[in-house]
Write a protein that holds these residues in place. Structure first.
Motif, PDB file in Angstrom:
ATOM      1  N   ARG A  56       0.545   4.340 -15.124  1.00 49.59           N
ATOM      2  CA  ARG A  56       1.206   4.636 -13.859  1.00 49.59           C
ATOM      3  C   ARG A  56       0.204   4.530 -12.723  1.00 49.59           C
ATOM      4  N   LEU A  57       0.574   3.772 -11.694  1.00 55.28           N
ATOM      5  CA  LEU A  57      -0.208   3.718 -10.463  1.00 55.28           C
ATOM      6  C   LEU A  57       0.546   4.510  -9.397  1.00 55.28           C
ATOM      7  N   GLU A  58      -0.087   5.523  -8.872  1.00 54.54           N
ATOM      8  CA  GLU A  58       0.496   6.286  -7.773  1.00 54.54           C
ATOM      9  C   GLU A  58      -0.213   5.888  -6.490  1.00 54.54           C
ATOM     10  N   LEU A  59       0.522   5.711  -5.410  1.00 58.00           N
ATOM     11  CA  LEU A  59      -0.085   5.421  -4.095  1.00 58.00           C
ATOM     12  C   LEU A  59      -1.039   4.231  -4.187  1.00 58.00           C
TER      13      LEU A  59
ATOM     14  N   ILE B 190       0.850  -1.198   0.000  1.00 62.12           N
ATOM     15  CA  ILE B 190       0.000   0.000   0.000  1.00 62.12           C
ATOM     16  C   ILE B 190       0.883   1.246   0.000  1.00 62.12           C
ATOM     17  N   GLY B 191       0.562   2.184  -0.899  1.00 56.47           N
ATOM     18  CA  GLY B 191       1.292   3.440  -0.957  1.00 56.47           C
ATOM     19  C   GLY B 191       2.451   3.453  -1.941  1.00 56.47           C
ATOM     20  N   GLN B 192       2.861   2.246  -2.422  1.00 57.26           N
ATOM     21  CA  GLN B 192       3.926   2.205  -3.409  1.00 57.26           C
ATOM     22  C   GLN B 192       3.406   2.627  -4.782  1.00 57.26           C
ATOM     23  N   SER B 193       4.326   2.921  -5.686  1.00 55.82           N
ATOM     24  CA  SER B 193       3.972   3.298  -7.054  1.00 55.82           C
ATOM     25  C   SER B 193       4.633   2.346  -8.030  1.00 55.82           C
ATOM     26  N   MET B 194       4.064   2.248  -9.212  1.00 59.39           N
ATOM     27  CA  MET B 194       4.692   1.440 -10.254  1.00 59.39           C
ATOM     28  C   MET B 194       4.138   1.837 -11.621  1.00 59.39           C
ATOM     29  N   THR B 195       4.872   1.435 -12.645  1.00 60.51           N
ATOM     30  CA  THR B 195       4.430   1.656 -14.027  1.00 60.51           C
ATOM     31  C   THR B 195       4.279   0.322 -14.722  1.00 60.51           C
ATOM     32  N   LEU B 196       3.112   0.118 -15.320  1.00 61.45           N
ATOM     33  CA  LEU B 196       2.874  -1.055 -16.158  1.00 61.45           C
ATOM     34  C   LEU B 196       3.208  -0.657 -17.591  1.00 61.45           C
ATOM     35  N   GLN B 197       4.046  -1.471 -18.218  1.00 59.00           N
ATOM     36  CA  GLN B 197       4.490  -1.149 -19.575  1.00 59.00           C
ATOM     37  C   GLN B 197       3.628  -1.866 -20.618  1.00 59.00           C
ATOM     38  N   CYS B 198       3.392  -1.185 -21.734  1.00 56.94           N
ATOM     39  CA  CYS B 198       2.655  -1.770 -22.849  1.00 56.94           C
ATOM     40  C   CYS B 198       3.261  -1.275 -24.152  1.00 56.94           C
ATOM     41  N   THR B 199       3.542  -2.202 -25.050  1.00 56.28           N
ATOM     42  CA  THR B 199       4.118  -1.867 -26.350  1.00 56.28           C
ATOM     43  C   THR B 199       3.415  -2.666 -27.434  1.00 56.28           C
ATOM     44  N   GLN B 200       3.128  -1.992 -28.561  1.00 58.80           N
ATOM     45  CA  GLN B 200       2.538  -2.700 -29.707  1.00 58.80           C
ATOM     46  C   GLN B 200       3.359  -2.405 -30.954  1.00 58.80           C
ATOM     47  N   ASP B 201       3.441  -3.413 -31.829  1.00 61.81           N
ATOM     48  CA  ASP B 201       4.263  -3.264 -33.043  1.00 61.81           C
ATOM     49  C   ASP B 201       3.406  -3.342 -34.300  1.00 61.81           C
ATOM     50  N   MET B 202       2.117  -3.023 -34.191  1.00 60.73           N
ATOM     51  CA  MET B 202       1.213  -3.106 -35.335  1.00 60.73           C
ATOM     52  C   MET B 202       0.895  -1.729 -35.916  1.00 60.73           C
ATOM     53  N   ASN B 203       1.526  -0.688 -35.382  1.00 59.09           N
ATOM     54  CA  ASN B 203       1.334   0.684 -35.867  1.00 59.09           C
ATOM     55  C   ASN B 203      -0.125   1.150 -35.716  1.00 59.09           C
ATOM     56  N   HIS B 204      -0.781   0.664 -34.668  1.00 60.34           N
ATOM     57  CA  HIS B 204      -2.154   1.088 -34.425  1.00 60.34           C
ATOM     58  C   HIS B 204      -2.176   2.456 -33.748  1.00 60.34           C
TER      59      HIS B 204
END
Lengths: 113, 112
Positions: free
Chosen positions: B77-80, B15-29
Motif C-alpha cells: 500500500r502506498l499512502e500519499l 501526488i497525494g493519491q493512494s494505491m495498492t499494488l497486488q502480488c500473488t504467488q501460487d508456489m506455497n512459499h
C-alpha cells in the motif's frame, strides 16, 4: 552498513569469449551469495547460489567463485552468446532464516556476434 | 503454475493519491518480498514477510505499508504518493528450502 559493489560500466565482449563479472562486498561475510539475470522490462531470474563454505559452483556454461578472504565473488559465462546479453545482479544474504537479500546495482553484459 | 503475478503493470498517480499494488504467488512459499528498483540501480527491499500474519521492514519502508493475511497474497500500500516513489516495484516469493527467490514481472509506477 553492508555495501556491495559491481562494475557499473557495461562489459562488452565478443561471442565465444568468457565473460567475467565481479561482485565485491564490505564488512561481514554473507551466509550465501546469489547471481540473478535481468532482461530489460523484466523481473530478475535466479541463476546460481553459493554458500559461505563453498569455493566454486557450476551450472552448464556458468561458474561462480566465492572468496571470503578477498570478500569477492566472480561470475563467469564461458562460450558467451549474444543471448547472454543482459544485466547480471549479485545478491547477498546474511541470514538464511528470512531469505532477505541485499542487491548490487548490477553489471550490463553485451555480447557482440 | 503462474508463479508470481503482479497487478497493475503500469500506473500513473497524482501526488497525494493512494494505491495498492497486488502480488500473488501460487508456489506455497512462506517468504515474500517487495522491492523497488530505480533506473540503473539494484533492488532495494521495502518490506518482507516470513509467513502469513508476519511482516517486517526492509531498507526503505517509509511511505509504504503491507499486510499478509494469506500465504498467497502480499499487497503493498502506498499512502500519499510522492514523486520520490516513482520506480519499478517487484514482488518476489522465496523458497526456504532452496533459498531461491522468484520475481514477478513488476509494476511501473509514475507519480506526477
Amino acid at each position: 552498513s553492508q555495501k556491495i559493489e559491481q562494475n557499473s560500466e557495461a562489459l562488452n565482449i565478443q561471442e565465444g569469449k568468457t565473460a567475467t563479472l565481479t561482485c565485491n562486498y564490505t564488512n561481514y561475510s554473507p551466509a550465501y551469495l546469489q547471481w540473478y539475470r535481468q532482461d530489460p522490462g523484466r523481473g530478475p531470474v535466479f541463476l546460481l547460489l553459493i554458500r559461505e563454505n563453498e569455493k566454486e559452483k557450476r551450472k552448464e556454461r556458468l561458474k561462480v567463485t566465492f572468496d571470503t578472504t578477498l570478500k569477492q565473488s566472480l561470475f563467469h559465462i564461458t562460450a558467451s552468446q549474444p543471448a547472454d546479453s543482459a544485466t547480471y545482479l549479485c545478491a547477498l544474504a546474511f541470514s538464511s532464516n528470512t531469505g532477505k537479500l541485499i542487491f548490487g546495482q548490477g553489471t550490463t553484459l553485451q555480447v557482440k556476434p | 503454475n503462474a508463479g508470481v503475478t503482479q497487478t497493475p503493470k503500469f500506473r500513473i498517480l497524482k501526488i497525494g493519491q493512494s494505491m495498492t499494488l497486488q502480488c500473488t504467488q501460487d508456489m506455497n512459499h512462506n517468504y515474500m518480498y517487495w522491492y523497488r528498483q530505480d533506473p540503473g540501480m539494484g533492488l532495494k527491499l521495502i518490506y518482507y514477510s516470513v509467513g502469513a500474519g508476519i511482516t517486517d521492514k526492509g531498507e526503505v519502508p517509509n511511505g509504504y505499508n503491507v499486510s499478509r493475511s494469506t500465504t498467497e497474497d502480499f499487497p503493498l500500500r502506498l499512502e500519499l504518493a510522492a514523486p520520490s516513489q516513482t520506480s519499478v516495484y517487484f514482488c518476489a516469493s522465496g523458497d526456504s528450502f532452496t533459498d531461491t527467490q522468484y520475481f514477478g514481472p513488476g509494476t511501473r509506477l509514475t507519480v506526477l
